[in-house]
Every structure is written in structure tokens, then in C-alpha cells.
Design a protein around this motif. Structure first.
Motif, PDB file in Angstrom:
ATOM      1  N   LEU A 164       0.852  -1.181   0.000  1.00  0.00           N
ATOM      2  CA  LEU A 164       0.000   0.000   0.000  1.00  0.00           C
ATOM      3  C   LEU A 164       0.893   1.237   0.000  1.00  0.00           C
ATOM      4  O   LEU A 164       2.112   1.134   0.188  1.00  0.00           O
ATOM      5  CB  LEU A 164      -0.913   0.006   1.230  1.00  0.00           C
ATOM      6  CG  LEU A 164      -1.948  -1.110   1.327  1.00  0.00           C
ATOM      7  CD1 LEU A 164      -2.659  -1.052   2.686  1.00  0.00           C
ATOM      8  CD2 LEU A 164      -2.961  -1.025   0.198  1.00  0.00           C
ATOM      9  N   ILE A 165       0.285   2.390  -0.203  1.00  0.00           N
ATOM     10  CA  ILE A 165       1.023   3.652  -0.245  1.00  0.00           C
ATOM     11  C   ILE A 165       0.523   4.542   0.884  1.00  0.00           C
ATOM     12  O   ILE A 165      -0.683   4.732   1.047  1.00  0.00           O
ATOM     13  CB  ILE A 165       0.828   4.358  -1.602  1.00  0.00           C
ATOM     14  CG1 ILE A 165       1.300   3.442  -2.736  1.00  0.00           C
ATOM     15  CG2 ILE A 165       1.578   5.688  -1.633  1.00  0.00           C
ATOM     16  CD1 ILE A 165       0.849   3.884  -4.111  1.00  0.00           C
ATOM     17  N   LEU A 166       1.448   5.064   1.659  1.00  0.00           N
ATOM     18  CA  LEU A 166       1.117   5.955   2.772  1.00  0.00           C
ATOM     19  C   LEU A 166       1.494   7.383   2.408  1.00  0.00           C
ATOM     20  O   LEU A 166       2.587   7.637   1.909  1.00  0.00           O
ATOM     21  CB  LEU A 166       1.871   5.524   4.031  1.00  0.00           C
ATOM     22  CG  LEU A 166       1.795   6.465   5.241  1.00  0.00           C
ATOM     23  CD1 LEU A 166       0.370   6.574   5.767  1.00  0.00           C
ATOM     24  CD2 LEU A 166       2.744   5.981   6.339  1.00  0.00           C
ATOM     25  N   ASP A 167       0.592   8.308   2.676  1.00  0.00           N
ATOM     26  CA  ASP A 167       0.900   9.718   2.429  1.00  0.00           C
ATOM     27  C   ASP A 167       0.131  10.565   3.430  1.00  0.00           C
ATOM     28  O   ASP A 167      -0.822  10.088   4.062  1.00  0.00           O
ATOM     29  CB  ASP A 167       0.515  10.117   1.011  1.00  0.00           C
ATOM     30  CG  ASP A 167       1.252  11.370   0.532  1.00  0.00           C
ATOM     31  OD1 ASP A 167       2.091  11.892   1.297  1.00  0.00           O
ATOM     32  OD2 ASP A 167       0.990  11.831  -0.586  1.00  0.00           O
ATOM     33  N   GLY A 168       0.565  11.794   3.583  1.00  0.00           N
ATOM     34  CA  GLY A 168      -0.110  12.722   4.485  1.00  0.00           C
ATOM     35  C   GLY A 168      -0.416  14.026   3.778  1.00  0.00           C
ATOM     36  O   GLY A 168       0.224  14.378   2.785  1.00  0.00           O
ATOM     37  N   GLY A 225      -3.712   3.876  -6.595  1.00  0.00           N
ATOM     38  CA  GLY A 225      -3.869   5.252  -6.149  1.00  0.00           C
ATOM     39  C   GLY A 225      -5.220   5.577  -5.561  1.00  0.00           C
ATOM     40  O   GLY A 225      -5.521   6.741  -5.296  1.00  0.00           O
ATOM     41  N   ARG A 226      -6.046   4.563  -5.315  1.00  0.00           N
ATOM     42  CA  ARG A 226      -7.363   4.814  -4.739  1.00  0.00           C
ATOM     43  C   ARG A 226      -7.265   4.915  -3.219  1.00  0.00           C
ATOM     44  O   ARG A 226      -6.677   4.052  -2.577  1.00  0.00           O
ATOM     45  CB  ARG A 226      -8.330   3.699  -5.129  1.00  0.00           C
ATOM     46  CG  ARG A 226      -8.669   3.679  -6.610  1.00  0.00           C
ATOM     47  CD  ARG A 226      -9.506   2.486  -6.981  1.00  0.00           C
ATOM     48  NE  ARG A 226      -8.781   1.224  -6.793  1.00  0.00           N
ATOM     49  CZ  ARG A 226      -9.213   0.047  -7.211  1.00  0.00           C
ATOM     50  NH1 ARG A 226     -10.386  -0.031  -7.825  1.00  0.00           N
ATOM     51  NH2 ARG A 226      -8.498  -1.043  -7.013  1.00  0.00           N
ATOM     52  N   LEU A 227      -7.845   5.974  -2.668  1.00  0.00           N
ATOM     53  CA  LEU A 227      -7.831   6.169  -1.224  1.00  0.00           C
ATOM     54  C   LEU A 227      -8.733   5.125  -0.565  1.00  0.00           C
ATOM     55  O   LEU A 227      -9.917   5.018  -0.891  1.00  0.00           O
ATOM     56  CB  LEU A 227      -8.342   7.573  -0.900  1.00  0.00           C
ATOM     57  CG  LEU A 227      -8.280   8.026   0.558  1.00  0.00           C
ATOM     58  CD1 LEU A 227      -6.825   8.119   1.035  1.00  0.00           C
ATOM     59  CD2 LEU A 227      -8.962   9.381   0.710  1.00  0.00           C
ATOM     60  N   THR A 277      12.626   4.226  -9.041  1.00  0.00           N
ATOM     61  CA  THR A 277      11.588   3.198  -9.061  1.00  0.00           C
ATOM     62  C   THR A 277      10.595   3.392  -7.915  1.00  0.00           C
ATOM     63  O   THR A 277       9.377   3.250  -8.084  1.00  0.00           O
ATOM     64  CB  THR A 277      12.219   1.804  -8.956  1.00  0.00           C
ATOM     65  OG1 THR A 277      13.138   1.620 -10.053  1.00  0.00           O
ATOM     66  CG2 THR A 277      11.170   0.713  -9.008  1.00  0.00           C
ATOM     67  N   HIS A 278      11.133   3.720  -6.745  1.00  0.00           N
ATOM     68  CA  HIS A 278      10.297   3.975  -5.571  1.00  0.00           C
ATOM     69  C   HIS A 278       9.343   5.136  -5.841  1.00  0.00           C
ATOM     70  O   HIS A 278       8.136   5.062  -5.543  1.00  0.00           O
ATOM     71  CB  HIS A 278      11.185   4.286  -4.370  1.00  0.00           C
ATOM     72  CG  HIS A 278      10.443   4.535  -3.094  1.00  0.00           C
ATOM     73  ND1 HIS A 278       9.846   5.744  -2.811  1.00  0.00           N
ATOM     74  CD2 HIS A 278      10.199   3.734  -2.022  1.00  0.00           C
ATOM     75  CE1 HIS A 278       9.272   5.674  -1.627  1.00  0.00           C
ATOM     76  NE2 HIS A 278       9.473   4.473  -1.129  1.00  0.00           N
ATOM     77  N   ALA A 279       9.855   6.225  -6.420  1.00  0.00           N
ATOM     78  CA  ALA A 279       9.030   7.400  -6.696  1.00  0.00           C
ATOM     79  C   ALA A 279       7.936   7.095  -7.711  1.00  0.00           C
ATOM     80  O   ALA A 279       6.810   7.593  -7.593  1.00  0.00           O
ATOM     81  CB  ALA A 279       9.904   8.544  -7.199  1.00  0.00           C
ATOM     82  N   ALA A 280       8.247   6.271  -8.699  1.00  0.00           N
ATOM     83  CA  ALA A 280       7.255   5.912  -9.712  1.00  0.00           C
ATOM     84  C   ALA A 280       6.106   5.121  -9.095  1.00  0.00           C
ATOM     85  O   ALA A 280       4.939   5.317  -9.450  1.00  0.00           O
ATOM     86  CB  ALA A 280       7.911   5.108 -10.820  1.00  0.00           C
ATOM     87  N   GLY A 314       0.010   7.197  -5.397  1.00  0.00           N
ATOM     88  CA  GLY A 314      -0.703   7.581  -4.195  1.00  0.00           C
ATOM     89  C   GLY A 314      -1.132   9.032  -4.172  1.00  0.00           C
ATOM     90  O   GLY A 314      -2.052   9.401  -3.428  1.00  0.00           O
ATOM     91  N   GLU A 315      -0.488   9.885  -4.971  1.00  0.00           N
ATOM     92  CA  GLU A 315      -0.854  11.294  -4.991  1.00  0.00           C
ATOM     93  C   GLU A 315      -2.276  11.507  -5.489  1.00  0.00           C
ATOM     94  O   GLU A 315      -2.905  12.532  -5.216  1.00  0.00           O
ATOM     95  CB  GLU A 315       0.139  12.069  -5.846  1.00  0.00           C
ATOM     96  CG  GLU A 315       1.560  12.059  -5.281  1.00  0.00           C
ATOM     97  CD  GLU A 315       2.552  12.758  -6.184  1.00  0.00           C
ATOM     98  OE1 GLU A 315       2.108  13.298  -7.226  1.00  0.00           O
ATOM     99  OE2 GLU A 315       3.748  12.764  -5.845  1.00  0.00           O
TER     100      GLU A 315
END
Length: 203
Positions: free
Chosen positions: A47-51, A86-88, A157-160, A165-166
Motif C-alpha cells: 500500500l502507499i502511505l501519504d499525508g 492510487g485509490r484512497l 523506481t520507488h518514486a514511480a 498515491g498522490e
């Protein structure tokens, strides 16, 4: 006022109904634990974590507490989990804007629960230093040195992967109430949960 006029009721009645509807919607989402286990067993291995910080009107009584030094405005810190598309899929309760993303993740017990779920978690530099073997963050550039090509490629690769998630928080930003929130800061999390319930398709 428009709803009150249209339904021929008082503004106070409309206000109460809206608050009740938002509160009801906010309870329909999965808990963090349920979200993690659902995706761990059925759909994905990461999963992708962001704030994000939802901008609010200035809160005079707690100026420093709600002021985000990173964003340079007052607001509420929300943590979100996105699936690989990228779905929340989960959003946290709100914390004061001065709380750092890594601190917020710890306060919500995100890192510990992700580690237990055996999912990998992609996150940005704001989470460097977090605990757990499953937290994947960019490799920091050494002071006064260049990153080796291998590490540079790993960060690319990590950034891609993480960039997907954005799109998750774009769901919230499409709702004009979060352009600059003018209500009680303590209700930001509840409203975010209600919006998530309205915009998800049974994930």
C-alpha cells in the motif's frame, strides 16, 4: 440557507440534519485494521502511505499547535492509505497541523499494524526513520556526496510506485469544503471519513 428555504425549515434544522448525515456516513468506512487485513489477504502486497494538511482558518487559541511549518499555514494533518492504483482506501482522524507525518503515523499505529499485516508500505521522505521492516522510503543522499547509481535508480523506481498515491488525496481536494476549511478543526477527520464513504465503490 438555500436548503432551509427550499425545504421550508429553519437554518438550525438543516444544520443539525447535515451534521447527523455526515456523522452517519463517517461510520461506514473500514477501520485501519480491517483495511490492512482485507488487502493483505485478497488484493495486494503493498500500500502507499501519504499525508496532507487541510488548510483551516486561523485558530487564535492554538496558533502554534495548528501551524504547519512545512506548508506555512494553519491546518489539520490527515494520513491516508492508497492501494497500488492510487485509490484512497483509509483515512485517519485529524491531528493538529504542527504534527510531523512520521509522528502522525506512529500516533495512529499505522507502522506497527502494517508490519504485522505483512504488507509493504511505500512512503516519502517524511517517514524516514520509521520503524518496521515493511516500511519502504527513499534512500537519503549522503551529506556532500552523490548517491551511487544503484541507489539513484532505486529511488526513481520507488518514486514511480509511490506517485500513484498522490491521486488518493485528490479525491478530498475535489471537494471545495477542503479548499480552506472554515468549521471546527476537530471535525475535519469526520468530514474526510464521510467523503471517503461517498466516493469509494465498496473496496
Amino acid at each position: 440557507e438555500q436548503l432551509a428555504e427550499g425545504f421550508q425549515v429553519s437554518v438550525g434544522t438543516v444544520h443539525n440534519y447535515i451534521r447527523e448525515a455526515v456523522r452517519l456516513l463517517a461510520t461506514r468506512g473500514r477501520s485501519l485494521l480491517a483495511t490492512l487485513w482485507t488487502f493483505a489477504w485478497t488484493q495486494s502486497n503493498f500500500l502507499i502511505l501519504d499525508g496532507t494538511v487541510v488548510r483551516t482558518n486561523r485558530v487564535r487559541a492554538h496558533n502554534k499547535l495548528y501551524y504547519s511549518g512545512k506548508h506555512k499555514y494553519h491546518g489539520i494533518n490527515l494520513q491516508g492509505l492508497m492501494d497500488p492504483h492510487g485509490r484512497l482506501i483509509w483515512i485517519s482522524e485529524g491531528l493538529p497541523g504542527s504534527v510531523h507525518d512520521l509522528t502522525a503515523a506512529r500516533m495512529h499505529d499505522i507502522l506497527h499494524l502494517v508490519d504485522r499485516s505483512q504488507l509493504y508500505l511505500y512512503a516519502d521522505k517524511g517517514y524516514v526513520g520509521g520503524e518496521g521492516d515493511r516500511l519502504l522510503v527513499p534512500i537519503k543522499k549522503p551529506k556532500n556526496k552523490e548517491l551511487p547509481d544503484r541507489d539513484t535508480e532505486a529511488n526513481r523506481t520507488h518514486a514511480a510506485t509511490r506517485s500513484q498515491g498522490e491521486r488518493g488525496f485528490a479525491v478530498l481536494k475535489n471537494w471545495h469544503i477542503f479548499d480552506r476549511y472554515r468549521g471546527c478543526p476537530r471535525r475535519v477527520g469526520t468530514i474526510a471519513h464521510a467523503i471517503l464513504a461517498l466516493t469509494t465503490d465498496g473496496l
